[in-house]
Design a protein around this motif. Structure first.
Motif, mmCIF file in Angstrom:
data_model
loop_
_atom_site.group_PDB
_atom_site.id
_atom_site.type_symbol
_atom_site.label_atom_id
_atom_site.label_comp_id
_atom_site.label_asym_id
_atom_site.label_seq_id
_atom_site.Cartn_x
_atom_site.Cartn_y
_atom_site.Cartn_z
ATOM 1 N N ILE A 1 -3.535 -11.597 -0.736
ATOM 2 C CA ILE A 1 -3.891 -11.397 0.655
ATOM 3 C C ILE A 1 -3.201 -10.123 1.119
ATOM 4 C CG2 ILE A 1 -3.679 -12.312 2.994
ATOM 5 C CD1 ILE A 1 -3.573 -15.110 1.681
ATOM 6 N N LEU A 2 -3.968 -9.258 1.776
ATOM 7 C CA LEU A 2 -3.412 -8.002 2.267
ATOM 8 C C LEU A 2 -3.918 -7.754 3.676
ATOM 9 C CD1 LEU A 2 -1.966 -5.263 1.916
ATOM 10 C CD2 LEU A 2 -4.074 -4.408 0.910
ATOM 11 N N THR A 3 -3.004 -7.498 4.588
ATOM 12 C CA THR A 3 -3.362 -7.158 5.962
ATOM 13 C C THR A 3 -2.731 -5.817 6.288
ATOM 14 O OG1 THR A 3 -3.402 -9.492 6.585
ATOM 15 C CG2 THR A 3 -3.239 -7.891 8.372
ATOM 16 N N ILE A 4 -3.567 -4.865 6.679
ATOM 17 C CA ILE A 4 -3.061 -3.558 7.098
ATOM 18 C C ILE A 4 -2.661 -3.686 8.560
ATOM 19 C CG2 ILE A 4 -3.574 -1.103 7.409
ATOM 20 C CD1 ILE A 4 -3.546 -2.089 4.468
ATOM 21 N N LEU A 5 -1.385 -3.504 8.833
ATOM 22 C CA LEU A 5 -0.866 -3.593 10.193
ATOM 23 C C LEU A 5 -0.875 -2.232 10.878
ATOM 24 C CD1 LEU A 5 2.258 -5.821 9.459
ATOM 25 C CD2 LEU A 5 0.053 -6.555 10.389
ATOM 26 N N ASN A 6 -0.577 -1.205 10.096
ATOM 27 C CA ASN A 6 -0.409 0.126 10.657
ATOM 28 C C ASN A 6 -0.776 1.153 9.586
ATOM 29 O OD1 ASN A 6 0.433 2.493 11.810
ATOM 30 N ND2 ASN A 6 2.587 1.915 11.972
ATOM 31 N N PRO A 7 -1.995 1.704 9.640
ATOM 32 C CA PRO A 7 -2.406 2.672 8.626
ATOM 33 C C PRO A 7 -1.487 3.884 8.516
ATOM 34 C CG PRO A 7 -4.277 2.022 9.967
ATOM 35 C CD PRO A 7 -3.041 1.442 10.609
ATOM 36 N N ALA A 8 -0.768 4.184 9.597
ATOM 37 C CA ALA A 8 0.180 5.305 9.585
ATOM 38 C C ALA A 8 1.597 4.839 9.266
ATOM 39 C CB ALA A 8 0.148 6.028 10.933
ATOM 40 N N GLY A 9 1.741 3.623 8.764
ATOM 41 C CA GLY A 9 3.052 3.074 8.463
ATOM 42 C C GLY A 9 3.799 3.856 7.394
ATOM 43 N N ARG A 10 5.103 3.732 7.428
ATOM 44 C CA ARG A 10 5.948 4.426 6.451
ATOM 45 C C ARG A 10 6.574 3.458 5.456
ATOM 46 N NH1 ARG A 10 10.083 8.102 9.075
ATOM 47 N NH2 ARG A 10 10.139 8.884 6.979
ATOM 48 N N ILE A 11 6.593 2.149 5.788
ATOM 49 C CA ILE A 11 7.163 1.143 4.897
ATOM 50 C C ILE A 11 6.024 0.242 4.418
ATOM 51 C CG2 ILE A 11 8.759 -0.798 4.679
ATOM 52 C CD1 ILE A 11 10.392 0.518 6.958
ATOM 53 N N TRP A 12 5.886 0.138 3.095
ATOM 54 C CA TRP A 12 4.808 -0.649 2.489
ATOM 55 C C TRP A 12 5.419 -1.659 1.534
ATOM 56 C CZ3 TRP A 12 -0.164 0.022 4.124
ATOM 57 C CH2 TRP A 12 -0.361 1.101 4.998
ATOM 58 N N LEU A 13 4.833 -2.855 1.506
ATOM 59 C CA LEU A 13 5.392 -3.959 0.726
ATOM 60 C C LEU A 13 4.448 -4.410 -0.383
ATOM 61 C CD1 LEU A 13 6.590 -6.199 3.708
ATOM 62 C CD2 LEU A 13 7.917 -4.484 2.471
ATOM 63 N N LEU A 14 5.023 -4.686 -1.550
ATOM 64 C CA LEU A 14 4.350 -5.373 -2.661
ATOM 65 C C LEU A 14 5.253 -6.553 -2.991
ATOM 66 C CD1 LEU A 14 3.256 -2.613 -5.204
ATOM 67 C CD2 LEU A 14 1.770 -4.091 -3.864
ATOM 68 N N VAL A 15 4.891 -7.709 -2.496
ATOM 69 C CA VAL A 15 5.785 -8.853 -2.597
ATOM 70 C C VAL A 15 5.074 -10.027 -3.250
ATOM 71 C CG1 VAL A 15 7.296 -10.394 -1.311
ATOM 72 C CG2 VAL A 15 6.967 -8.063 -0.513
ATOM 73 N N ALA A 16 5.771 -10.690 -4.163
ATOM 74 C CA ALA A 16 5.241 -11.866 -4.845
ATOM 75 C C ALA A 16 5.680 -13.124 -4.106
ATOM 76 C CB ALA A 16 5.737 -11.917 -6.290
ATOM 77 N N GLY A 17 4.722 -13.938 -3.716
ATOM 78 C CA GLY A 17 5.028 -15.226 -3.105
ATOM 79 C C GLY A 17 4.991 -15.208 -1.595
ATOM 80 N N GLY A 18 4.414 -16.271 -1.032
ATOM 81 C CA GLY A 18 4.276 -16.377 0.421
ATOM 82 C C GLY A 18 5.600 -16.435 1.148
ATOM 83 N N GLY A 19 6.547 -17.216 0.634
ATOM 84 C CA GLY A 19 7.854 -17.301 1.287
ATOM 85 C C GLY A 19 8.585 -15.979 1.246
ATOM 86 N N ALA A 20 8.540 -15.322 0.102
ATOM 87 C CA ALA A 20 9.212 -14.025 -0.035
ATOM 88 C C ALA A 20 8.577 -12.980 0.875
ATOM 89 C CB ALA A 20 9.169 -13.559 -1.487
ATOM 90 N N SER A 21 7.258 -13.010 1.016
ATOM 91 C CA SER A 21 6.604 -12.014 1.865
ATOM 92 C C SER A 21 7.038 -12.151 3.314
ATOM 93 C CB SER A 21 5.079 -12.115 1.745
ATOM 94 O OG SER A 21 4.600 -13.341 2.234
ATOM 95 N N VAL A 22 7.239 -13.377 3.763
ATOM 96 C CA VAL A 22 7.719 -13.606 5.127
ATOM 97 C C VAL A 22 9.142 -13.070 5.273
ATOM 98 C CG1 VAL A 22 8.340 -15.370 6.829
ATOM 99 C CG2 VAL A 22 6.218 -15.587 5.526
#
Length: 101
Positions: A1-22
């Motif tokens: 699942i990927l949601t773009i919050l801010n196309p001009a963002g400077r911090i991007w995440l690649l995280v495994a697991g729902g709990g870890a992503s939160v």
């Protein structure tokens, strides 16, 4: 699942697991960088190396886009997460590494 919050963002995440992503997202926001967070997402459910390759490629494509919305500026990619009993971590990182090359 990927949601773009801010196309001009400077911090991007690649995280495994729902709990870890939160946790990763909350930590970025708690540190005062919520306005620079580019995405919210996670890969889990024992994805194949092809799945994580596609996911990583999509995140990188958006994160490194150079245009009027996202001009040339510094960015960072945070890779991390938890380990689930049913996830082949080696396979997930094969896909991530392939996309990064």
């Amino acid at each position: 699942i990927l949601t773009i919050l801010n196309p001009a963002g400077r911090i991007w995440l690649l995280v495994a697991g729902g709990g870890a992503s939160v946790i990763y997202t909350d930590t970025v926001c708690d540190m005062g960088f919520s306005e620079t967070l580019g995405n919210y997402g996670e890969y889990s459910g024992n994805p194949t190396d092809s799945d994580t390759y596609q996911y990583t490629s999509t995140v990188l494509k958006v994160a490194t886009r150079l245009d009027e919305v996202n001009p040339n500026k510094g960015r960072c990619l945070l890779i991390g997460g938890g380990v689930a009993n049913f996830t082949d971590v080696k396979a997930t990182f094969k896909g991530i590494i392939k996309a990064l090359l």
